[in-house]
Write an enzyme that holds these catalytic residues in place. Structure first.
Site, mmCIF file in Angstrom:
data_model
loop_
_atom_site.group_PDB
_atom_site.id
_atom_site.type_symbol
_atom_site.label_atom_id
_atom_site.label_comp_id
_atom_site.label_asym_id
_atom_site.label_seq_id
_atom_site.Cartn_x
_atom_site.Cartn_y
_atom_site.Cartn_z
ATOM 1 N N GLU A 11 -10.659 20.200 7.957
ATOM 2 C CA GLU A 11 -10.891 19.145 8.935
ATOM 3 C C GLU A 11 -9.607 18.566 9.543
ATOM 4 O O GLU A 11 -9.369 17.357 9.500
ATOM 5 C CB GLU A 11 -11.747 18.036 8.310
ATOM 6 C CG GLU A 11 -13.055 18.607 7.758
ATOM 7 C CD GLU A 11 -13.992 17.560 7.172
ATOM 8 O OE1 GLU A 11 -13.560 16.414 6.944
ATOM 9 O OE2 GLU A 11 -15.171 17.904 6.950
ATOM 10 N N ASN A 19 -10.975 25.052 8.243
ATOM 11 C CA ASN A 19 -12.397 24.711 8.208
ATOM 12 C C ASN A 19 -12.594 23.351 8.872
ATOM 13 O O ASN A 19 -11.808 22.418 8.639
ATOM 14 C CB ASN A 19 -12.815 24.636 6.727
ATOM 15 C CG ASN A 19 -14.301 24.487 6.498
ATOM 16 O OD1 ASN A 19 -15.089 25.280 6.995
ATOM 17 N ND2 ASN A 19 -14.692 23.473 5.725
ATOM 18 N N HIS A 51 -22.835 21.159 9.886
ATOM 19 C CA HIS A 51 -23.704 20.049 9.445
ATOM 20 C C HIS A 51 -24.477 19.580 10.676
ATOM 21 O O HIS A 51 -24.031 18.711 11.426
ATOM 22 C CB HIS A 51 -22.866 18.911 8.872
ATOM 23 C CG HIS A 51 -22.153 19.286 7.624
ATOM 24 N ND1 HIS A 51 -22.819 19.558 6.451
ATOM 25 C CD2 HIS A 51 -20.836 19.439 7.343
ATOM 26 C CE1 HIS A 51 -21.943 19.867 5.505
ATOM 27 N NE2 HIS A 51 -20.729 19.810 6.026
ATOM 28 N N ASP A 75 -26.251 22.677 6.863
ATOM 29 C CA ASP A 75 -27.454 21.877 6.600
ATOM 30 C C ASP A 75 -27.949 21.343 7.926
ATOM 31 O O ASP A 75 -27.261 21.434 8.947
ATOM 32 C CB ASP A 75 -27.253 20.775 5.542
ATOM 33 C CG ASP A 75 -26.036 19.893 5.742
ATOM 34 O OD1 ASP A 75 -25.671 19.635 6.910
ATOM 35 O OD2 ASP A 75 -25.458 19.434 4.740
HETATM 36 C C1 XIL Z 1 -18.939 16.338 0.459
HETATM 37 C C2 XIL Z 1 -19.586 16.459 -0.893
HETATM 38 O O1 XIL Z 1 -20.782 17.216 -0.775
HETATM 39 C C3 XIL Z 1 -19.881 15.101 -1.463
HETATM 40 O O2 XIL Z 1 -20.362 15.211 -2.798
HETATM 41 C C4 XIL Z 1 -18.608 14.261 -1.457
HETATM 42 O O3 XIL Z 1 -18.908 12.954 -1.897
HETATM 43 C C5 XIL Z 1 -18.025 14.198 -0.052
HETATM 44 O O4 XIL Z 1 -17.793 15.521 0.397
HETATM 45 N N1 XIL Z 1 -17.186 18.420 4.746
HETATM 46 C C6 XIL Z 1 -16.604 19.070 3.704
HETATM 47 C C7 XIL Z 1 -17.166 18.913 2.326
HETATM 48 O O5 XIL Z 1 -15.693 19.862 3.918
HETATM 49 O O6 XIL Z 1 -16.160 18.985 1.350
HETATM 50 C C8 XIL Z 1 -17.923 17.636 2.193
HETATM 51 O O7 XIL Z 1 -18.524 17.603 0.904
HETATM 52 C C9 XIL Z 1 -18.959 17.514 3.283
HETATM 53 C C10 XIL Z 1 -18.291 17.489 4.632
#
Ligand code: XIL
Length: 497
Positions: free
Chosen positions: A181, A222, A258, A288
């Site tokens: 990110e 990513n 997401h 998701d």
């Molecule tokens: C999320 C986890 O699923 C949670 O358990 C944690 O509290 C926060 O992070 N982007 C990412 C992941 O790259 O690492 C994140 O995972 C979700 C968003």
């Protein structure tokens, strides 16, 4: 920047994908895939069979297409045997949900903790799954000691962290999300501790450092909201092009994915193609698709469409190496905790029963869809709360069918038109010829073809006079999409309409 920006729908800046000659990239490991299919068929547990008939698991279908199908797992997931039965039978790639992030692996300067990540790797190895390392450098889940360092010390801390972690997992991970990110949604680089200390050069430095530590790991950048063509994905594209031209080791771009229901970008495939034209792979890394609760049957049908779209987009791009969902089932998803009011974002419900999205994924991967009904499950919630009583001739059924070329959903509202309360119900009807139920919601249906019974669950068995409840199912069909002509409730005929 807040978590709520994930998957936010934003206006896209459309850019034509770079034209490139047809790639002849050969999909990986078909012989290996065939062997794995054979072994996997023997290993299917009862639950795995229920979630998808033998030979139609996500991973075996994906492998036959030369891609993987993964999931995120956390350490606590490993002690849930229902969850792990689904994970090991359906998925062939694991991303640790949190266990390889900096706050876990180096909570204080120079003190490393790899036990949680090791547990995930051991589970993956024991079940023939590969691992996506996630992640080495990220502004979030970053211990405060890093952001509190004098800027002159951040580069050394970052390089030590990458070297130590990537060396620890050398040979055990397929890939690393080296920088997670890095971008803001407007395409500027995020002003985090690493940028503040090193400027944009921290990304190349991180990639080079990771490559020295584990030369065989595929190195990824990513991010989220880079799935379609927009200002943020344009910025990632320019960065990757620049890194490639400088000879910086970068193998892939992870599209987190997401999504919000119904908002898979129409430019996703073209966007992936422009990245692969730069000579890197792409992967859907954290899929998701969140729904504003409560999820309706129409929502679940849209989610099935969304999953199929994403999978088809990946399969349509020769450098797309695989798709990973973020968590196994709705009970494991991060969504409800981060996006108020949203949930139901994965392919499995909170009892690990496959949802319409699962069947859509199977179909997109070239499978026939599950032929077993969720009613095969011995789920406690499938039992009526008490023996069926009442409702003699006192019911009305409204059935809405939504059909497409090979499948359909039916959304059935049952109203108690009598004067006494129904305590537990069983709705009888006959499916049109060629229809087979693949999943159901708010009910269990058995058998999956012919004359069937839909049975109430613990939470919708009681129908006071005048009360209604809605159930539904998804089915495959062979051309006849007709709704059942008649229905009975606890053995007595209902009016229809
Ligand atoms: C999320 C986890 O699923 C949670 O358990 C944690 O509290 C926060 O992070 N982007 C990412 C992941 O790259 O690492 C994140 O995972 C979700 C968003």
């Amino acid at each position: 920047m807040t978590a709520h920006d994930y998957g936010a729908n934003r206006s896209s800046v459309r850019v034509s994908p770079a034209q490139h000659p047809a790639r002849t990239l050969v999909r990986r490991g078909l012989l290996v895939a065939a062997a794995t299919v054979a072994a996997g068929a023997l290993l299917l547990t009862a639950l795995g069979t229920q979630a998808g008939a033998a030979g139609t698991s996500l991973k075996t279908l994906a492998e036959a297409k030369g891609v993987y199908f993964g999931t995120a797992l956390t350490q606590s997931n490993l002690s849930n045997s229902t969850l792990t039965a689904v994970a090991s039978s359906q998925f062939d790639m694991v991303t640790p949900g949190n266990e390889m992030k900096w706050d876990t692996t180096e909570p204080s300067n120079g003190t490393y903790n790899f036990a949680p990540g090791d547990a995930i790797v051991s589970y993956a190895q024991a079940n023939g799954m590969r691992v996506r390392g996630h992640n080495l450098v990220w502004h979030s889940q970053l211990p405060s000691w890093v952001s509190s360092l004098p800027t002159a010390q951040v580069q050394a801390a970052m390089e030590s962290h990458i070297t130590t972690e990537a060396t620890h997992y050398k040979g055990k991970v397929y890939s690393w999300d080296v920088v997670n990110e890095p971008f803001n949604d407007d395409g500027t680089l995020r002003q985090d501790a690493f940028y503040a200390a090193m400027g944009s050069g921290y990304i190349a430095d991180a990639l080079r450092t990771a490559h020295v530590a584990d030369p065989n790991a595929k190195l990824y950048l990513n991010d989220y909201n880079i799935e379609g063509e927009n200002a943020k994905s344009d910025a990632m594209y320019s960065l990757v092009a620049s890194l490639r031209s400088q000879g910086v080791p970068i193998d892939g771009v992870g599209l987190e994915s997401h999504f919000i229901l119904g908002q898979v970008p129409s430019t996703m495939k073209a966007n992936m193609q422009r990245f692969t034209a730069l000579g890197v792979n792409v992967a859907v890394t954290e899929l998701d698709d969140r729904i504003l609760l409560p999820a309706t049957a129409a929502n679940l049908a849209q989610q099935a469409t969304d999953y199929a779209t994403v999978i088809n987009d990946c399969l349509g791009v020769s450098g797309c190496v695989g798709v990973s969902q973020w968590g196994v089932g709705d009970a494991d998803s991060w969504i409800p905790g981060f996006f108020s009011g949203y949930g139901a974002a994965t392919m499995y419900d909170s009892n690990y029963q496959p949802k319409p999205a699962y069947n859509a994924a199977v179909t997109a991967l070239g499978g026939a869809g599950s032929t077993s009904s969720p009613s095969a499950s011995a789920s406690a919630s499938a039992s009526p709360t008490s023996s069926p009583t009442g409702a003699a001739g006192s019911c009305r059924v409204a059935d809405v069918v939504n059909a497409w070329n090979t499948g359909l959903t039916e959304n059935i509202t049952i109203t108690n038109t009598g004067t006494s309360t129904v305590n537990g119900w069983s709705l009888g009807f006959t499916l049109a010829s060629g229809q087979t139920v693949t999943s159901a919601w708010n009910t269990t249906i058995s058998p999956s073809t012919g004359t069937v019974k839909a049975t109430s669950l613990s939470y919708n068995g009681t129908l006071a006079p005048g009360a209604a409840t809605t159930i539904g199912f998804q089915a495959t069909h062979a051309g006849n999409t007709a709704a059942p002509a008649s229905f009975t409730l606890n053995g007595s005929a209902c009016s229809v309409g």
